[in-house]
Design a protein around this motif. Structure first.
Motif, PDB file in Angstrom:
ATOM      1  N   GLU A 109       0.765  -1.238   0.000  1.00 18.85           N
ATOM      2  CA  GLU A 109       0.000   0.000   0.000  1.00 18.85           C
ATOM      3  C   GLU A 109       0.801   1.297   0.000  1.00 18.85           C
ATOM      4  O   GLU A 109       0.258   2.343  -0.335  1.00 18.85           O
ATOM      5  N   VAL A 110       2.074   1.265   0.387  1.00 15.42           N
ATOM      6  CA  VAL A 110       2.837   2.505   0.537  1.00 15.42           C
ATOM      7  C   VAL A 110       3.686   2.746  -0.706  1.00 15.42           C
ATOM      8  O   VAL A 110       4.534   1.921  -1.058  1.00 15.42           O
ATOM      9  N   TYR A 111       3.446   3.872  -1.349  1.00 17.68           N
ATOM     10  CA  TYR A 111       4.246   4.265  -2.507  1.00 17.68           C
ATOM     11  C   TYR A 111       5.667   4.540  -2.035  1.00 17.68           C
ATOM     12  O   TYR A 111       5.877   5.212  -1.028  1.00 17.68           O
ATOM     13  N   ASP A 112       6.649   4.022  -2.754  1.00 19.69           N
ATOM     14  CA  ASP A 112       8.061   4.194  -2.400  1.00 19.69           C
ATOM     15  C   ASP A 112       8.314   3.721  -0.968  1.00 19.69           C
ATOM     16  O   ASP A 112       8.935   4.413  -0.162  1.00 19.69           O
ATOM     17  N   CYS A 113       7.814   2.534  -0.659  1.00 21.40           N
ATOM     18  CA  CYS A 113       7.927   1.971   0.689  1.00 21.40           C
ATOM     19  C   CYS A 113       9.392   1.850   1.100  1.00 21.40           C
ATOM     20  O   CYS A 113      10.224   1.367   0.332  1.00 21.40           O
ATOM     21  N   PRO A 114       9.708   2.272   2.311  1.00 22.89           N
ATOM     22  CA  PRO A 114      11.091   2.156   2.766  1.00 22.89           C
ATOM     23  C   PRO A 114      11.475   0.693   3.006  1.00 22.89           C
ATOM     24  O   PRO A 114      10.603  -0.160   3.208  1.00 22.89           O
ATOM     25  N   PRO A 115      12.780   0.401   2.998  1.00 28.67           N
ATOM     26  CA  PRO A 115      13.217  -0.953   3.326  1.00 28.67           C
ATOM     27  C   PRO A 115      12.833  -1.306   4.764  1.00 28.67           C
ATOM     28  O   PRO A 115      12.844  -0.442   5.639  1.00 28.67           O
ATOM     29  N   SER A 130      20.370   5.093  -2.051  1.00 28.42           N
ATOM     30  CA  SER A 130      20.646   4.859  -3.486  1.00 28.42           C
ATOM     31  C   SER A 130      19.380   4.762  -4.322  1.00 28.42           C
ATOM     32  O   SER A 130      19.442   4.899  -5.537  1.00 28.42           O
ATOM     33  N   THR A 131      18.229   4.524  -3.692  1.00 26.06           N
ATOM     34  CA  THR A 131      17.000   4.302  -4.463  1.00 26.06           C
ATOM     35  C   THR A 131      15.897   5.306  -4.134  1.00 26.06           C
ATOM     36  O   THR A 131      14.808   5.185  -4.684  1.00 26.06           O
ATOM     37  N   ARG A 132      16.166   6.233  -3.280  1.00 26.78           N
ATOM     38  CA  ARG A 132      15.117   7.195  -2.864  1.00 26.78           C
ATOM     39  C   ARG A 132      14.569   7.901  -4.087  1.00 26.78           C
ATOM     40  O   ARG A 132      15.315   8.484  -4.878  1.00 26.78           O
ATOM     41  N   LEU A 133      13.258   7.860  -4.257  1.00 24.88           N
ATOM     42  CA  LEU A 133      12.625   8.430  -5.444  1.00 24.88           C
ATOM     43  C   LEU A 133      12.449   9.936  -5.356  1.00 24.88           C
ATOM     44  O   LEU A 133      12.469  10.628  -6.366  1.00 24.88           O
ATOM     45  N   THR A 134      12.245  10.432  -4.149  1.00 23.34           N
ATOM     46  CA  THR A 134      12.013  11.873  -4.011  1.00 23.34           C
ATOM     47  C   THR A 134      13.058  12.482  -3.103  1.00 23.34           C
ATOM     48  O   THR A 134      13.388  11.921  -2.061  1.00 23.34           O
ATOM     49  N   LEU A 151      22.334  -5.958  14.174  1.00 24.64           N
ATOM     50  CA  LEU A 151      21.243  -5.031  13.883  1.00 24.64           C
ATOM     51  C   LEU A 151      21.781  -3.713  13.314  1.00 24.64           C
ATOM     52  O   LEU A 151      21.252  -3.198  12.334  1.00 24.64           O
ATOM     53  N   ALA A 152      22.843  -3.175  13.897  1.00 23.56           N
ATOM     54  CA  ALA A 152      23.422  -1.923  13.392  1.00 23.56           C
ATOM     55  C   ALA A 152      23.905  -2.098  11.953  1.00 23.56           C
ATOM     56  O   ALA A 152      23.651  -1.232  11.096  1.00 23.56           O
ATOM     57  N   ASP A 153      24.574  -3.206  11.663  1.00 21.53           N
ATOM     58  CA  ASP A 153      25.040  -3.460  10.293  1.00 21.53           C
ATOM     59  C   ASP A 153      23.867  -3.594   9.326  1.00 21.53           C
ATOM     60  O   ASP A 153      23.913  -3.081   8.199  1.00 21.53           O
ATOM     61  N   THR A 154      22.824  -4.274   9.758  1.00 21.77           N
ATOM     62  CA  THR A 154      21.648  -4.473   8.915  1.00 21.77           C
ATOM     63  C   THR A 154      20.953  -3.147   8.618  1.00 21.77           C
ATOM     64  O   THR A 154      20.614  -2.859   7.468  1.00 21.77           O
ATOM     65  N   VAL A 155      20.772  -2.335   9.647  1.00 21.80           N
ATOM     66  CA  VAL A 155      20.113  -1.037   9.448  1.00 21.80           C
ATOM     67  C   VAL A 155      20.982  -0.141   8.565  1.00 21.80           C
ATOM     68  O   VAL A 155      20.476   0.540   7.675  1.00 21.80           O
ATOM     69  N   ALA A 156      22.291  -0.163   8.766  1.00 25.41           N
ATOM     70  CA  ALA A 156      23.189   0.638   7.921  1.00 25.41           C
ATOM     71  C   ALA A 156      23.073   0.209   6.455  1.00 25.41           C
ATOM     72  O   ALA A 156      23.021   1.057   5.560  1.00 25.41           O
ATOM     73  N   ASP A 157      23.008  -1.104   6.208  1.00 22.98           N
ATOM     74  CA  ASP A 157      22.833  -1.594   4.832  1.00 22.98           C
ATOM     75  C   ASP A 157      21.518  -1.105   4.230  1.00 22.98           C
ATOM     76  O   ASP A 157      21.466  -0.694   3.069  1.00 22.98           O
ATOM     77  N   LEU A 158      20.451  -1.138   5.029  1.00 15.48           N
ATOM     78  CA  LEU A 158      19.155  -0.672   4.537  1.00 15.48           C
ATOM     79  C   LEU A 158      19.171   0.842   4.297  1.00 15.48           C
ATOM     80  O   LEU A 158      18.543   1.329   3.355  1.00 15.48           O
ATOM     81  N   MET A 159      19.889   1.568   5.133  1.00 15.89           N
ATOM     82  CA  MET A 159      20.018   3.013   4.923  1.00 15.89           C
ATOM     83  C   MET A 159      20.748   3.302   3.611  1.00 15.89           C
ATOM     84  O   MET A 159      20.331   4.171   2.847  1.00 15.89           O
TER      85      MET A 159
END
Length: 132
Positions: A75-81, A126-130, A113-121
């Protein structure tokens, strides 16, 4: 970057906040943590478009993180990771169903968790649409 942390357990939210810290890696921006304990608040924050990464507790009641992740991806346009916190190893297949980009087992290992969140950030940057 804004990181949403969703759990009905205040101690889980605290552990996530401590693991992520102000900057989970040297090459990512500072983090602003947005905490939620209810499904309605999560939806409100996702709808705002201001969340960059989400960490969702799969054990939250009554709306678990897996269902919330699936709903957001639908449902969310440009849904975050999304990173799911799972309590049982066998829940990984459900995490795949939810379309979450990452899974971290509980009890939480702060480094993982810190490494995982950093990867998602990094992925979000790199993919942020706006642009903001």
């Amino acid at each position: 970057m804004r990181v949403l942390v969703y759990s009905d357990d205040a101690s889980t939210r605290e552990k996530v906040r401590q693991a992520i810290g102000r900057r989970p890696a040297a090459d990512v921006p500072l983090v602003e943590i947005v905490e939620c304990a209810t499904h309605a608040k999560v939806v409100q924050h996702f709808d705002s478009g201001e969340i960059d990464v989400a960490v969702l507790d799969a054990e939250t009641q009554p709306a678990g993180g897996m269902g919330v992740a699936r709903q957001a991806k639908d449902e969310v346009y440009d849904c975050p990771p999304i990173c799911l916190l799972i309590a049982r190893r066998d829940d990984r297949w459900l995490a795949e169903w939810s379309r979450a980009e990452a899974v971290v087992p509980q009890p939480i290992d702060p480094v993982v968790l810190a490494d995982t969140v950093a990867d998602l950030m990094r992925r979000r940057l790199s993919t942020r649409l706006t642009a903001r």
